[in-house]
Motif scaffolding. Sequence first.
Motif, mmCIF file in Angstrom:
data_model
loop_
_atom_site.group_PDB
_atom_site.id
_atom_site.type_symbol
_atom_site.label_atom_id
_atom_site.label_comp_id
_atom_site.label_asym_id
_atom_site.label_seq_id
_atom_site.Cartn_x
_atom_site.Cartn_y
_atom_site.Cartn_z
ATOM 1 N N THR A 105 0.858 -1.187 0.000
ATOM 2 C CA THR A 105 0.000 0.000 0.000
ATOM 3 C C THR A 105 0.896 1.240 0.000
ATOM 4 N N GLN A 106 1.915 1.206 0.840
ATOM 5 C CA GLN A 106 2.829 2.343 0.913
ATOM 6 C C GLN A 106 3.732 2.439 -0.311
ATOM 7 N N VAL A 107 4.195 1.286 -0.806
ATOM 8 C CA VAL A 107 5.044 1.307 -2.007
ATOM 9 C C VAL A 107 4.288 1.970 -3.154
ATOM 10 N N VAL A 108 3.026 1.566 -3.348
ATOM 11 C CA VAL A 108 2.224 2.112 -4.453
ATOM 12 C C VAL A 108 2.007 3.621 -4.257
ATOM 13 N N GLU A 109 1.777 4.013 -3.001
ATOM 14 C CA GLU A 109 1.578 5.430 -2.703
ATOM 15 C C GLU A 109 2.823 6.256 -3.063
ATOM 16 N N ILE A 110 3.992 5.749 -2.676
ATOM 17 C CA ILE A 110 5.245 6.448 -2.982
ATOM 18 C C ILE A 110 5.430 6.548 -4.499
ATOM 19 N N CYS A 111 5.112 5.453 -5.191
ATOM 20 C CA CYS A 111 5.242 5.441 -6.660
ATOM 21 C C CYS A 111 4.337 6.509 -7.275
ATOM 22 N N HIS A 112 3.092 6.590 -6.803
ATOM 23 C CA HIS A 112 2.156 7.590 -7.343
ATOM 24 C C HIS A 112 2.673 8.999 -7.104
ATOM 25 N N GLN A 113 3.160 9.203 -5.872
ATOM 26 C CA GLN A 113 3.612 10.534 -5.484
ATOM 27 C C GLN A 113 4.715 11.064 -6.395
ATOM 28 N N HIS A 114 5.614 10.157 -6.827
ATOM 29 C CA HIS A 114 6.782 10.609 -7.577
ATOM 30 C C HIS A 114 6.770 10.132 -9.030
ATOM 31 N N GLY A 115 5.620 9.638 -9.464
ATOM 32 C CA GLY A 115 5.497 9.206 -10.858
ATOM 33 C C GLY A 115 6.379 8.025 -11.215
ATOM 34 N N LEU A 116 6.701 7.172 -10.223
ATOM 35 C CA LEU A 116 7.505 5.987 -10.542
ATOM 36 C C LEU A 116 6.620 4.941 -11.201
ATOM 37 N N ARG A 117 7.193 4.216 -12.150
ATOM 38 C CA ARG A 117 6.484 3.078 -12.734
ATOM 39 C C ARG A 117 7.003 1.820 -12.052
ATOM 40 N N LEU A 118 6.061 1.013 -11.557
ATOM 41 C CA LEU A 118 6.440 -0.145 -10.736
ATOM 42 C C LEU A 118 6.451 -1.428 -11.564
ATOM 43 N N VAL A 119 7.564 -2.159 -11.493
ATOM 44 C CA VAL A 119 7.654 -3.511 -12.052
ATOM 45 C C VAL A 119 7.904 -4.440 -10.877
ATOM 46 N N GLU A 120 7.108 -5.485 -10.750
ATOM 47 C CA GLU A 120 7.293 -6.427 -9.644
ATOM 48 C C GLU A 120 8.002 -7.689 -10.116
ATOM 49 N N ASP A 121 9.053 -8.038 -9.405
ATOM 50 C CA ASP A 121 9.753 -9.295 -9.649
ATOM 51 C C ASP A 121 9.171 -10.315 -8.677
ATOM 52 N N CYS A 122 8.336 -11.200 -9.217
ATOM 53 C CA CYS A 122 7.586 -12.147 -8.385
ATOM 54 C C CYS A 122 8.176 -13.556 -8.464
ATOM 55 N N ALA A 123 9.470 -13.657 -8.759
ATOM 56 C CA ALA A 123 10.100 -14.970 -8.924
ATOM 57 C C ALA A 123 9.851 -15.867 -7.708
ATOM 58 N N HIS A 124 9.772 -15.248 -6.521
ATOM 59 C CA HIS A 124 9.549 -16.046 -5.310
ATOM 60 C C HIS A 124 8.250 -15.707 -4.612
ATOM 61 N N SER A 125 7.344 -15.058 -5.315
ATOM 62 C CA SER A 125 6.091 -14.693 -4.638
ATOM 63 C C SER A 125 4.868 -15.139 -5.408
ATOM 64 N N LEU A 126 5.045 -16.006 -6.415
ATOM 65 C CA LEU A 126 3.874 -16.528 -7.120
ATOM 66 C C LEU A 126 3.002 -17.282 -6.113
ATOM 67 N N GLY A 127 1.749 -16.856 -5.992
ATOM 68 C CA GLY A 127 0.857 -17.472 -4.995
ATOM 69 C C GLY A 127 0.788 -16.638 -3.725
ATOM 70 N N GLY A 128 1.585 -15.562 -3.646
ATOM 71 C CA GLY A 128 1.593 -14.710 -2.456
ATOM 72 C C GLY A 128 0.926 -13.373 -2.724
ATOM 73 N N GLY A 129 0.723 -12.602 -1.655
ATOM 74 C CA GLY A 129 0.076 -11.299 -1.832
ATOM 75 C C GLY A 129 0.233 -10.421 -0.610
ATOM 76 N N TRP A 130 -0.301 -9.205 -0.737
ATOM 77 C CA TRP A 130 -0.283 -8.236 0.368
ATOM 78 C C TRP A 130 -1.698 -7.763 0.618
ATOM 79 N N ASP A 131 -2.166 -7.947 1.836
ATOM 80 C CA ASP A 131 -3.473 -7.448 2.247
ATOM 81 C C ASP A 131 -4.575 -7.869 1.261
ATOM 82 N N GLY A 132 -4.537 -9.129 0.858
ATOM 83 C CA GLY A 132 -5.589 -9.681 0.007
ATOM 84 C C GLY A 132 -5.403 -9.456 -1.482
ATOM 85 N N GLN A 133 -4.322 -8.786 -1.890
ATOM 86 C CA GLN A 133 -4.088 -8.551 -3.321
ATOM 87 C C GLN A 133 -2.822 -9.287 -3.765
#
Length: 426
Positions: free
Chosen positions: A163-191
């Motif tokens: 939630t905070q990572v996305v907020e920081i990205c929005h604030q500064h216009g960062l484009r987010l790429v997620e490396d999910c090599a070890h998080s397939l099947g995982g999530g944060w706060d239901g997402q």
Amino acid sequence: MTPTPRPGSGPGVHRRPVPLPIDLATPEPIPEDGIRAAVALMESGALFRYSENAPTDSPVAAWESEFAAWAERTYAVAVNSCGAALYLALHCQGVEPGQDVLLNSWTLAPVPGAVAHVGARPVFVETTADLTIDLDHLRDLAAAHPGCVLLLSHMRGHIADMTQVVEICHQHGLRLVEDCAHSLGGGWDGQATGTFGAVGCFSTQTYKHLNSGEGGILTTDDEEIAARAILASGSYRLHAQHSSRPDLSRFDPFLGGEPNHSMRLSAMAAAVLRPQLPRLPDRVRRWRALYDRLSAGLEGVPSLRLPRRDEREAFVGSSLQFFLPGLEAETINRFCEVADELGVHVKWFGAPRPSGFTSSYRSWSYASGPVLPQTDALLAGLCDLRIPLALDEPACGHIVEIIRYALEHAARNPAPLAKTDEERTA
Ligand SMILES: *Cc1c(COP(=O)(O)O)cnc(C)c1O
């Protein structure tokens, strides 16, 4: 056989356990239906995903559609590794040579490697004591690099407060790429991870959560990124054979201008992957049970600290990290040797030289940057253990016993470290 008492052993010292009978690097076998699909494919000889005459029935096209649906994204593009997917994620968003890309300092070599592949410059963000990206440092660097890409690794499945990572990205216009090599099947706060930014990248290399030997897949909702990734992955103008793709008209602006980087996935890989996807929830459940069992046992081991995990973090416990704070390098070195002799291969990120899947931002000399004191302090005592699904409850208890013994033994018999190349030539 009763082990002979060793010098230095006495009351309160644990006996040397018998070696673990299971290799921690044991992969999951390919399910029967995957084997049958692979055999049928070999009989047909059609191991390449494209053909001038074929309709869209390649197992790779089917795999992409199935994965996109599973990952809750519009498009999926299968490629030959997660490193290739990371490269395409940067390339297809127009990252150019010389530009800066932010990434977490605790990550695996293919991640800064993908940044180097587009000719960009990795800028490392500090790591917290619980192994996620340091949000304060990220805020500072985002302010200094507005509009750049944040390539965020959910390294070893540790998921930051998204939630905070996305907020920081929005604030500064960062484009987010997620490396999910070890998080397939995982999530944060239901997402699910892979759905927070523009692109999600996944690995199907043998030691990740799905196994095709080599393989990767990129997911996105963005039509332009999807079209460019399909062309750049090497589709020989046969992009119509993808079933997970934007409208054909969306490809037109990029035809001819988009280089073919030949990063396609083999049909063999897709054939063995497809039957694994429905089994993933069961694998995730089993990994988590093994992780919980091991961490409960390790809680009781003196001089060892486990990273704290947030209750919003739905992590997949396919590996376990622990810290040995306050122990000398020689003690940790001996600890790893003894654990290894007893069949428990522990990877130590603080070793003077990286080996077998460990690495430190300091060892990537092409990515020179400032020293990161927080990361250095963490890596010095950071250990990592694979959790193969071949383990059971008694084996978890056995591993805890070996780690406890190896730590006790090492405290009494530290082992000098092998000299680094610099020290040898000094
Ligand atoms: C394995 C891994 C990769 C790269 O995956 P490949 O498919 O081997 O290229 C990238 N990032 C992390 C965190 C990984 O663990």
